[in-house]
Design a protein around this motif. Sequence first.
Motif, mmCIF file in Angstrom:
data_model
loop_
_atom_site.group_PDB
_atom_site.id
_atom_site.type_symbol
_atom_site.label_atom_id
_atom_site.label_comp_id
_atom_site.label_asym_id
_atom_site.label_seq_id
_atom_site.Cartn_x
_atom_site.Cartn_y
_atom_site.Cartn_z
ATOM 1 N N VAL A 1 0.889 -1.328 -0.711
ATOM 2 C CA VAL A 1 0.778 -0.259 -0.333
ATOM 3 C C VAL A 1 0.540 0.761 -0.447
ATOM 4 O O VAL A 1 0.683 2.461 -0.541
ATOM 5 N N ASP A 2 2.142 1.358 0.633
ATOM 6 C CA ASP A 2 2.737 2.600 0.732
ATOM 7 C C ASP A 2 2.951 2.926 -0.956
ATOM 8 O O ASP A 2 3.314 4.388 -1.105
ATOM 9 N N SER A 3 4.149 1.790 -1.093
ATOM 10 C CA SER A 3 4.202 1.759 -2.869
ATOM 11 C C SER A 3 3.362 2.150 -3.417
ATOM 12 O O SER A 3 3.009 3.324 -4.351
ATOM 13 N N ILE A 4 1.658 1.788 -3.175
ATOM 14 C CA ILE A 4 1.086 2.374 -4.346
ATOM 15 C C ILE A 4 0.355 3.772 -3.939
ATOM 16 O O ILE A 4 0.261 4.432 -5.473
ATOM 17 N N VAL A 5 0.303 4.165 -3.101
ATOM 18 C CA VAL A 5 0.475 5.336 -2.636
ATOM 19 C C VAL A 5 1.786 6.547 -3.013
ATOM 20 O O VAL A 5 0.887 7.529 -3.996
ATOM 21 N N ASN A 6 2.945 5.890 -2.588
ATOM 22 C CA ASN A 6 4.056 6.852 -2.657
ATOM 23 C C ASN A 6 4.193 7.044 -4.556
ATOM 24 O O ASN A 6 4.964 7.575 -5.228
ATOM 25 N N ASP A 7 4.485 5.546 -4.848
ATOM 26 C CA ASP A 7 4.626 5.789 -6.641
ATOM 27 C C ASP A 7 3.760 6.232 -7.580
ATOM 28 O O ASP A 7 3.954 5.903 -8.290
ATOM 29 N N LEU A 8 2.312 5.332 -6.882
ATOM 30 C CA LEU A 8 1.414 5.578 -8.068
ATOM 31 C C LEU A 8 0.007 6.621 -7.882
ATOM 32 O O LEU A 8 -0.470 7.584 -9.458
ATOM 33 N N ILE A 9 -0.063 6.750 -6.784
ATOM 34 C CA ILE A 9 -1.872 7.714 -6.527
ATOM 35 C C ILE A 9 -0.623 9.445 -6.032
ATOM 36 O O ILE A 9 -1.181 10.320 -6.851
ATOM 37 N N MET A 10 0.143 9.175 -5.450
ATOM 38 C CA MET A 10 0.895 10.516 -5.032
ATOM 39 C C MET A 10 1.087 11.114 -6.308
ATOM 40 O O MET A 10 1.194 12.817 -6.438
ATOM 41 N N PRO A 11 1.917 10.444 -7.222
ATOM 42 C CA PRO A 11 2.258 11.538 -8.322
ATOM 43 C C PRO A 11 0.680 12.147 -9.241
ATOM 44 O O PRO A 11 1.289 12.958 -9.823
ATOM 45 N N ILE A 12 0.177 11.313 -8.901
ATOM 46 C CA ILE A 12 -1.005 11.882 -9.671
ATOM 47 C C ILE A 12 -1.560 13.049 -9.545
ATOM 48 O O ILE A 12 -1.499 13.621 -9.785
ATOM 49 N N VAL A 13 -2.111 12.897 -8.052
ATOM 50 C CA VAL A 13 -2.700 13.655 -7.071
ATOM 51 C C VAL A 13 -1.352 15.187 -6.978
ATOM 52 O O VAL A 13 -2.060 16.357 -7.489
ATOM 53 N N GLY A 14 -0.219 14.958 -7.242
ATOM 54 C CA GLY A 14 0.882 15.583 -7.411
ATOM 55 C C GLY A 14 0.230 16.070 -8.704
ATOM 56 O O GLY A 14 0.738 17.880 -8.943
ATOM 57 N N ALA A 15 -0.314 15.797 -9.646
ATOM 58 C CA ALA A 15 -0.004 16.783 -11.642
ATOM 59 C C ALA A 15 -1.734 17.171 -11.245
ATOM 60 O O ALA A 15 -1.563 18.181 -12.289
ATOM 61 N N ILE A 16 -2.190 16.696 -10.413
ATOM 62 C CA ILE A 16 -3.328 17.400 -10.572
ATOM 63 C C ILE A 16 -3.482 18.070 -10.062
ATOM 64 O O ILE A 16 -3.985 20.009 -10.254
ATOM 65 N N PHE A 17 -2.572 18.692 -8.838
ATOM 66 C CA PHE A 17 -2.501 19.814 -7.923
ATOM 67 C C PHE A 17 -1.866 21.274 -8.705
ATOM 68 O O PHE A 17 -0.820 21.855 -7.867
ATOM 69 N N GLY A 18 -0.516 20.498 -9.769
ATOM 70 C CA GLY A 18 -0.270 21.888 -10.263
ATOM 71 C C GLY A 18 1.633 21.312 -10.407
ATOM 72 O O GLY A 18 2.564 21.613 -10.544
ATOM 73 N N GLY A 19 2.025 19.908 -10.107
ATOM 74 C CA GLY A 19 2.886 19.225 -9.970
ATOM 75 C C GLY A 19 3.530 19.301 -9.240
ATOM 76 O O GLY A 19 4.769 18.612 -9.029
ATOM 77 N N PHE A 20 3.156 19.570 -8.176
ATOM 78 C CA PHE A 20 3.965 20.012 -6.768
ATOM 79 C C PHE A 20 4.530 17.971 -6.510
ATOM 80 O O PHE A 20 3.180 17.189 -6.276
ATOM 81 N N ASP A 21 5.635 17.759 -5.580
ATOM 82 C CA ASP A 21 5.488 16.623 -4.460
ATOM 83 C C ASP A 21 5.137 17.081 -3.422
ATOM 84 O O ASP A 21 5.365 17.859 -2.457
#
Length: 140
Positions: A33-53
């Motif tokens: 789950v940690d990998s799913i969040v950090n490697d899959l979901i958070m990059p998408i969320v970051g892209a939606i909110f302007g590309g930040f990490d």
Amino acid sequence: MSFMSEFKEFAVKGNAMDLAVGVIIGAAFGKIVDSIVNDLIMPIVGAIFGGFDFSNKFIALKAVPEGVAMTLAEVKKAGVPVFAYGSFLTILLNFIILAFIVFVLVKQLNRLKKAPPPAAPAAPPEDIVLLREIRDSLKK
């Protein structure tokens, strides 16, 4: 019963072994789950909110020394206390996803679990049967 024999009985009971297996599988599942969040979901969320990490979002609680890169790892390494809200958001999202997956898993297991067949009524004790026979014969 001696202490060691009691401990041995406890340790080999199904509940203790099931708990141990659950903890081991839970730790491995947490890494997934940690990998799913950090490697899959958070990059998408970051892209939606302007590309930040999100993981590098923080507020320094003291002045950052000159020459220190403004990344969370570097600022912490310099000994500056930080309010790392990005890490918290990532871990919170991790928890929500893990809780949702466990909820769905338990719900499916409960659905698949078959209800035990209704037990046949137990035969009445012999004295009750005899009393009923006497009652029935007196009614005649």
